[in-house]
Design a protein around this motif. Structure first.
Motif, mmCIF file in Angstrom:
data_model
loop_
_atom_site.group_PDB
_atom_site.id
_atom_site.type_symbol
_atom_site.label_atom_id
_atom_site.label_comp_id
_atom_site.label_asym_id
_atom_site.label_seq_id
_atom_site.Cartn_x
_atom_site.Cartn_y
_atom_site.Cartn_z
ATOM 1 N N ALA A 1 1.818 6.360 -7.065
ATOM 2 C CA ALA A 1 0.696 7.200 -7.486
ATOM 3 C C ALA A 1 1.049 8.672 -7.300
ATOM 4 C CB ALA A 1 -0.568 6.845 -6.708
ATOM 5 N N GLY A 2 1.747 8.988 -6.212
ATOM 6 C CA GLY A 2 2.167 10.363 -5.971
ATOM 7 C C GLY A 2 3.149 10.857 -7.020
ATOM 8 N N VAL A 3 4.093 10.016 -7.395
ATOM 9 C CA VAL A 3 5.064 10.381 -8.433
ATOM 10 C C VAL A 3 4.352 10.608 -9.758
ATOM 11 C CG1 VAL A 3 6.978 9.496 -9.842
ATOM 12 C CG2 VAL A 3 7.038 9.267 -7.353
ATOM 13 N N LEU B 1 7.888 3.045 -13.308
ATOM 14 C CA LEU B 1 6.583 2.399 -13.182
ATOM 15 C C LEU B 1 6.630 0.922 -13.537
ATOM 16 C CD1 LEU B 1 4.304 5.220 -14.609
ATOM 17 C CD2 LEU B 1 4.637 4.586 -12.220
ATOM 18 N N ALA B 2 7.609 0.519 -14.335
ATOM 19 C CA ALA B 2 7.702 -0.882 -14.746
ATOM 20 C C ALA B 2 8.356 -1.752 -13.676
ATOM 21 C CB ALA B 2 8.512 -0.985 -16.038
ATOM 22 N N GLN B 3 9.064 -1.158 -12.740
ATOM 23 C CA GLN B 3 9.763 -1.932 -11.712
ATOM 24 C C GLN B 3 8.795 -2.433 -10.663
ATOM 25 O OE1 GLN B 3 12.897 0.315 -9.935
ATOM 26 N NE2 GLN B 3 13.992 0.602 -11.847
ATOM 27 N N ASP B 4 9.071 -3.616 -10.160
ATOM 28 C CA ASP B 4 8.320 -4.166 -9.039
ATOM 29 C C ASP B 4 9.130 -3.867 -7.778
ATOM 30 O OD1 ASP B 4 6.977 -5.570 -7.113
ATOM 31 O OD2 ASP B 4 7.158 -7.531 -8.084
ATOM 32 N N SER C 1 1.160 11.363 -10.253
ATOM 33 C CA SER C 1 0.306 12.541 -10.147
ATOM 34 C C SER C 1 1.123 13.827 -10.307
ATOM 35 C CB SER C 1 -0.425 12.540 -8.804
ATOM 36 O OG SER C 1 -1.181 13.708 -8.658
ATOM 37 N N THR C 2 2.271 13.881 -9.669
ATOM 38 C CA THR C 2 3.144 15.053 -9.769
ATOM 39 C C THR C 2 3.619 15.245 -11.199
ATOM 40 O OG1 THR C 2 3.849 14.809 -7.479
ATOM 41 C CG2 THR C 2 5.298 16.088 -8.924
ATOM 42 N N TRP C 3 3.992 14.160 -11.856
ATOM 43 C CA TRP C 3 4.447 14.236 -13.243
ATOM 44 C C TRP C 3 3.312 14.721 -14.153
ATOM 45 C CZ3 TRP C 3 3.092 11.697 -17.777
ATOM 46 C CH2 TRP C 3 3.950 11.903 -18.854
ATOM 47 N N LEU C 4 2.109 14.174 -13.980
ATOM 48 C CA LEU C 4 0.968 14.590 -14.800
ATOM 49 C C LEU C 4 0.643 16.072 -14.592
ATOM 50 C CD1 LEU C 4 -1.459 11.529 -14.497
ATOM 51 C CD2 LEU C 4 -0.257 12.303 -16.560
ATOM 52 N N GLN C 5 0.668 16.532 -13.339
ATOM 53 C CA GLN C 5 0.385 17.941 -13.056
ATOM 54 C C GLN C 5 1.425 18.854 -13.701
ATOM 55 O OE1 GLN C 5 0.015 18.425 -8.813
ATOM 56 N NE2 GLN C 5 -1.656 16.941 -8.677
ATOM 57 N N GLY C 6 2.688 18.462 -13.616
ATOM 58 C CA GLY C 6 3.754 19.253 -14.233
ATOM 59 C C GLY C 6 3.622 19.287 -15.744
ATOM 60 N N THR C 7 3.289 18.150 -16.325
ATOM 61 C CA THR C 7 3.100 18.077 -17.775
ATOM 62 C C THR C 7 1.896 18.914 -18.184
ATOM 63 O OG1 THR C 7 4.091 15.871 -17.808
ATOM 64 C CG2 THR C 7 2.770 16.495 -19.710
ATOM 65 N N GLU D 1 0.824 -1.205 0.000
ATOM 66 C CA GLU D 1 0.000 0.000 0.000
ATOM 67 C C GLU D 1 0.863 1.262 0.000
ATOM 68 O OE1 GLU D 1 -3.151 2.104 2.982
ATOM 69 O OE2 GLU D 1 -3.305 -0.070 2.770
ATOM 70 N N ILE D 2 1.913 1.269 0.782
ATOM 71 C CA ILE D 2 2.825 2.415 0.851
ATOM 72 C C ILE D 2 3.526 2.608 -0.485
ATOM 73 C CG2 ILE D 2 4.988 3.255 1.890
ATOM 74 C CD1 ILE D 2 3.991 1.938 4.525
ATOM 75 N N THR D 3 3.969 1.500 -1.076
ATOM 76 C CA THR D 3 4.645 1.572 -2.373
ATOM 77 C C THR D 3 3.705 2.090 -3.452
ATOM 78 O OG1 THR D 3 6.104 -0.238 -1.741
ATOM 79 C CG2 THR D 3 5.908 0.231 -4.101
ATOM 80 N N ALA D 4 2.494 1.560 -3.480
ATOM 81 C CA ALA D 4 1.517 1.994 -4.486
ATOM 82 C C ALA D 4 1.192 3.470 -4.303
ATOM 83 C CB ALA D 4 0.254 1.149 -4.396
#
Length: 187
Positions: free
Chosen positions: A12-14, A176-179, A16-22, A5-8
């Motif tokens: 999600a935060g990363v 995003l591809a890394q587990d 979201s930040t990238w989408l907002q910046g874009t 849950e913490i990882t997800a």
């Protein structure tokens, strides 16, 4: 489960930040008075180029403004913007879902891109398509509403949508591809 849950949440935060910046990269163009005025007049003409050149008369609803002459200039603005911001393509889409100005070299406007643009019209907010693979790598579509020239950006109903093809950066795709829960020996 808590670690997952913490990882997800972190991923999600990363994202979201990238989408907002874009998304913020599109503001200077989507909020420019010139583009908003052009989009407003195109909306008044229902996206009909013949009405964009016709002089108004008793039997003709033409706008009497040769805005069709401005299309090359608007195309240049959109092309320069998309190139400088590293977007792969840009489309100015009318309320009817048709793209009436594109960046130079943009591929044909797809059915899926039209769906994303129409969703932006319906919600009056930025919408995103699903990530997809292209020869240039992973991309997603971002549809940014363009508001009428006479209102504050973000208020009222959009008169156009600026749809941008956004490359997913290599570092973001790799992240995003890394587990993150896999141990070093299991990759």
């Amino acid at each position: 489960a808590e670690r997952l849950e913490i990882t997800a949440s972190g991923q999600a935060g990363v994202l979201s930040t990238w989408l907002q910046g874009t998304r913020r990269l599109a503001d200077p163009v989507a909020e420019s008075e010139l583009l908003r005025l052009f989009a407003t007049d195109m909306d008044l003409a229902g996206g009909d180029m013949s009405l964009m050149t016709a002089q108004p008369g008793a039997d003709d609803p033409g706008l009497g403004v040769p805005l069709v002459d401005q299309i090359p200039f608007v195309e240049r603005i959109i092309t320069d913007f998309s190139t400088n911001a590293d977007f792969l393509a840009a489309y100015l889409v009318g309320r009817n879902g048709d793209s009436y100005v594109t960046s130079s070299g943009a591929p044909s406007f797809s059915v899926e891109q039209r769906r994303v643009a129409m969703e932006s019209f319906e919600r009056s907010q930025t919408t995103y398509g699903s990530a997809r693979s292209q020869p240039a790598g992973l991309v997603l579509d971002m549809a940014v509403p363009v508001y009428p020239a006479q209102v504050q950006p973000g208020r009222g109903k959009p008169v156009a949508v600026l749809l941008l093809v956004v490359p997913l950066t290599a570092s973001l795709s790799e992240f995003l591809a890394q587990d993150p829960l896999a141990s070093a020996g299991t990759r």
